[in-house]
Design an enzyme around this catalytic site. Structure first.
Site, PDB file in Angstrom:
ATOM      1  CD  GLU A  14       6.205  11.159  11.900  1.00  0.00           C
ATOM      2  OE1 GLU A  14       5.650  11.970  11.120  1.00  0.00           O
ATOM      3  OE2 GLU A  14       6.134   9.923  11.754  1.00  0.00           O
ATOM      4  CG  HIS A  49      13.036   2.499   7.453  1.00  0.00           C
ATOM      5  ND1 HIS A  49      12.584   3.042   6.270  1.00  0.00           N
ATOM      6  CD2 HIS A  49      11.922   2.145   8.148  1.00  0.00           C
ATOM      7  CE1 HIS A  49      11.253   2.985   6.247  1.00  0.00           C
ATOM      8  NE2 HIS A  49      10.834   2.460   7.373  1.00  0.00           N
TER       9      HIS A  49
HETATM   10  C1  LIG Z   1       6.675  10.371   8.245  1.00  0.00           C
HETATM   11  C2  LIG Z   1       6.573   8.921   8.504  1.00  0.00           C
HETATM   12  N1  LIG Z   1       6.262   8.495   9.747  1.00  0.00           N
HETATM   13  C3  LIG Z   1       6.192   7.182  10.016  1.00  0.00           C
HETATM   14  C4  LIG Z   1       6.413   6.259   9.049  1.00  0.00           C
HETATM   15  C5  LIG Z   1       6.337   4.789   9.365  1.00  0.00           C
HETATM   16  N2  LIG Z   1       5.177   4.191   8.710  1.00  0.00           N
HETATM   17  C6  LIG Z   1       5.305   3.550   7.527  1.00  0.00           C
HETATM   18  S1  LIG Z   1       3.826   3.068   6.926  1.00  0.00           S
HETATM   19  C7  LIG Z   1       3.004   3.704   8.245  1.00  0.00           C
HETATM   20  C8  LIG Z   1       1.514   3.607   8.290  1.00  0.00           C
HETATM   21  C9  LIG Z   1       0.878   4.209   7.087  1.00  0.00           C
HETATM   22  O1  LIG Z   1      -0.491   4.036   7.119  1.00  0.00           O
HETATM   23  P1  LIG Z   1      -1.412   4.505   5.937  1.00  0.00           P
HETATM   24  O2  LIG Z   1      -1.142   5.927   5.611  1.00  0.00           O
HETATM   25  O3  LIG Z   1      -2.792   4.146   6.305  1.00  0.00           O
HETATM   26  O4  LIG Z   1      -0.927   3.657   4.676  1.00  0.00           O
HETATM   27  P2  LIG Z   1      -0.913   2.054   4.511  1.00  0.00           P
HETATM   28  O5  LIG Z   1       0.427   1.594   4.961  1.00  0.00           O
HETATM   29  O6  LIG Z   1      -2.016   1.487   5.309  1.00  0.00           O
HETATM   30  O7  LIG Z   1      -1.068   1.826   3.046  1.00  0.00           O
HETATM   31  C10 LIG Z   1       3.889   4.265   9.150  1.00  0.00           C
HETATM   32  C11 LIG Z   1       3.511   4.874  10.442  1.00  0.00           C
HETATM   33  C12 LIG Z   1       6.739   6.738   7.768  1.00  0.00           C
HETATM   34  N3  LIG Z   1       6.995   5.899   6.752  1.00  0.00           N
HETATM   35  N4  LIG Z   1       6.815   8.059   7.516  1.00  0.00           N
END
Ligand SMILES: Cc1ncc(C[n+]2csc(CCOP(=O)(O)OP(=O)(O)O)c2C)c(N)n1
Ligand SMILES: [Mg+2]
Lengths: 362, 323
Positions: free
Chosen positions: B62, B131
């Site tokens: 972000e 959220h």
């Molecule tokens: C700081 C933040 N930004 C956005 C989100 C929303 N979000 C939740 S999971 C995710 C993707 C995460 O991807 P990754 O790090 O590859 O982990 P995975 O879910 O694939 O295990 C996002 C953008 C969040 N939880 N925290």
């Protein structure tokens, strides 16, 4: 300038067909019992996950982040730890939680919406789930700095995803861990997707190669190979314990399900991709190995299935019995010590609730 | 036909589409805003129609989203950034508060940063932690940011376009639990400027001030009481359209402020203070505030107790009337 795009080496000890590969640099001597136990773990956590997905579909959980496809990465790394180590998970590490003896029902509270966490991190050496992407990597690093100062040979392991590698916090954790040479393993499950964004949106080089720039070793392991995940994590932990600092492990795996139960992956990825990864299933290859080497027969597999089924139905039952917390619970534990504002608001809230009781409204 | 019925999410989508059609410098950026169309589908179809250069799936960071949006703005673009959920704006807080908000002034007015930061906000959707936050007061407290909140599809359609057209940075709050609410949107209507409040319902007994998700709650409350509530949708939190508020409170002599964010140090405190200063001799009762408690947002099974609802709004209305 062109980038070196040569396919990176993938550390693998067990092929998808169940063939054992020997690697002198990652020796792994497992007894038949230990291998059977790993198989059990894999099957059990997949079952827990399936049950949780089903409970979500039925409205019993608000959401669930499935580990489907990532069982080997989590069991392999989780079983490499010793009890006094400390784990810093994301929201998807249900398999690691299993290894840390967190009762499966305790994982469900967050997703059902009855609490923000359900276990004692110190008791299990397993910290709270962290939803804000990447934050926990810094906590893990700081915890490891504490271990150093205590003169202990414990270690920490920080889990995070491929998407998380873009966050400032994660990069800062790499810097800290490197500069202070902390006893930490950075365990990145590259499941190829961050919700709808494929890895190319986060990185143009294999993730493990980033470690070098920060000043510590990185390696890529077949994340669907429980033997390899166990062996490389053991080695990285041993290095951490013996003062050799951090390692980045990129477990190359695949998110076989949706990002969470509210996600619809058909909007952004092709079915063929999943089909290809199914051939590399983390559980099937251990089964093939056990069968090929006559380490397990029909009885064993039937028993494993039965146990998993039981765990699933126990979990379902416990979930349905999870009570909603009393409304007053939201005022609890905001501060560790008495706080006049909370006390005042809580008592006003109690008065407000009892004003309905007078009216006979339930 | 210029009027169609749209969900709030679709109205935002159409507003952004129009802004992108009218100005090639308008860009969309954020996590999952491209092919997926955002987790709430607010940017659905925009990448398909405007391409990956204008609708950018960013890396997951972000601070990076806002920091690079600032750079794009310096180069003449008008980025519209999506923060996926309210709780994830905090990694970007530094770029927003220390850079985005202050650069115009620091440059003696030479630099303009027409950046919009869209934030789905508030609770009520049964989500896990982080959220359901209502972080508006952090931003209204930061000079240099305009802070607005839409409450209905028609406003969503016009306000997002006005925010994009504005040469100041705008923090744009979207009430996520109202994304699926439908209402007629007249695309040809002459919209109210986005820094103006609107009387959503005229009344005589008590002035009820709300914004974003709570406007609907307050309108519903008015339907459930014999008292005559004047519900004002503030729309803009910074600047605040004080004359509309003062005019109303001077007539009713009573005021209740409603927001989801915690009452303590919340935006309502600013409203109560301003109203007290401007309407002191007209007030029949102190300005009362209804909002969240001074606790972290609770697990979702408790959120109905935490969030102001019709009963809590009417309870405050009664207390004001009986004062
Ligand atoms: C700081 C933040 N930004 C956005 C989100 C929303 N979000 C939740 S999971 C995710 C993707 C995460 O991807 P990754 O790090 O590859 O982990 P995975 O879910 O694939 O295990 C996002 C953008 C969040 N939880 N925290
Ligand atoms: Mg991922």
């Amino acid at each position: 300038m062109t980038l070196d795009t040569a396919q990176p080496e993938l550390i693998q000890l067990l092929t998808p067909e169940g063939e054992r590969i020997d690697r002198p640099d990652y020796p792994l001597d497992l007894t038949p019992d230990e291998i059977r136990d790993l198989y059990r773990d894999l099957v059990n956590v997949r079952r827990i996950d399936l049950e949780a997905v089903a409970l979500t579909r039925q409205g019993e959980l608000g959401i669930w982040a499935s580990l489907l496809g990532q069982e080997a990465a989590q069991i392999g790394s989780g079983r490499a730890l010793r009890p006094s180590d400390m784990v810093f998970p994301t929201y998807r590490e249900h398999g690691v939680a299993w290894c840390r003896q967190v009762e499966p029902i305790k994982l469900l509270g967050l997703f059902r919406g009855v609490n923000h966490s359900g276990w004692d991190p110190a008791e299990h050496g397993f910290h709270l789930y962290t939803i804000v992407i990447g934050s926990q990597t810094l906590h893990a690093t700081g915890y490891a700095m504490g271990i150093q100062r205590d003169g202990s040979d414990d270690a920490t392991i920080a889990y995070f995803g491929d998407g998380a590698t873009s966050q400032g916090d994660v990069n800062e954790a790499f810097v800290w861990a490197s500069v202070f040479n902390t006893p930490i393993v950075f365990f990145c499950q590259n499941n190829q997707w961050a919700i709808s964004e494929p890895l190319e949106k986060q990185s143009r080089i294999p993730l493990y190669k980033r470690a070098q720039g920060f000043g510590f070793p990185g390696l890529r392991v077949d994340g669907n190979d429980v033997f390899a995940c166990l062996a490389v994590t053991r080695k990285a932990l041993a290095d951490a314990r013996s003062g050799q600092g951090p390692t980045l492990i990129e477990a190359f795996t695949y998110r076989m399900g949706a990002h969470t139960t509210t996600d619809d992956p058909t909007r952004y990825r092709l079915d063929g991709e999943l089909e290809a990864w199914k051939l590399k299933d983390p559980i099937e290859r251990v089964k093939a190995y056990l069968v090929k080497n006559q380490l397990a027969g029909a009885d064993f597999f039937a028993d494993v299935e039965a146990q998993a089924k039981q765990i699933g139905s126990d979990l379902r039952k416990a979930c349905l019995e999870l009570p909603d917390p009393p409304p007053q619970a939201m005022f609890e534990h905001v501060y560790a010590t008495e706080h006049s504002l909370i006390t005042a608001e809580q008592s006003a809230f109690a008065d407000y609730l009892s004003s309905f009781a007078d009216e006979g409204v339930s | 036909m210029t009027t169609t019925t749209l969900t709030l999410a679709k109205a935002l989508n159409e507003g952004m589409r129009k802004a992108m059609e009218e100005d090639p410098k308008v860009l969309i950026m954020g996590e999952d805003v491209g092919r997926l169309g955002g987790v709430f589908r607010v940017t659905d179809g925009l990448q398909k129609d405007f391409g990956e250069d204008r609708v950018i799936d960013t890396p997951l960071a972000e601070s990076g989203i806002i920091g690079t949006a600032i750079g794009l703005a310096l180069r003449g673009y008008r980025p519209v950034c999506e923060i996926q959920f309210d709780g994830f704006v905090f990694p970007a807080a530094d770029q927003i508060i220390t850079q985005l908000a202050k650069m115009h002034m620091r440059s003696l007015g030479l630099v303009r940063l027409p950046v919009v930061v869209r934030i789905p906000c508030g609770g009520g959707i049964g989500a896990v932690e982080h959220h359901s936050e209502s972080p508006e007061a952090y931003f209204t407290h930061t000079a240099g940011l305009r802070v607005v909140a839409c409450s209905n599809p028609a406003d969503a359609y016009s306000m997002i376009q006005q925010a994009i057209a504005c040469d100041d940075p705008v923090i744009f709050f979207e009430p996520k639990r109202r994304y699926w609410d439908k209402a007629p949107v007249d695309r040809a209507a002459d919209p109210l400027p986005f820094d103006r409040a609107q009387v959503a319902l005229a009344g005589t007994d008590v002035t009820v001030l709300a914004y974003g998700p709570m406007v609907k709650t307050c309108l519903e409350a008015s339907g459930a009481t014999d008292r005559s509530l004047e519900v004002i949708d503030l729309r803009s939190l910074n600047p605040l359209d004080l004359p509309v508020v003062v005019d109303s409170v001077r007539r009713t002599g009573r005021c209740v402020v409603v927001h989801e964010a915690p009452v303590f140090s919340g935006y309502g405190a600013e409203l109560a203070a301003r109203i007290t200063e401007a309407c002191f001799y007209h007030l029949e009762a102190p300005v009362l505030r209804v909002g969240g408690y001074s606790t972290p947002y609770p697990p979702s099974r408790l959120e109905d107790h935490y969030l102001p609802d019709l009963d809590r709004v009417l309870d405050a209305v009664d207390r004001s009337m009986e004062f």
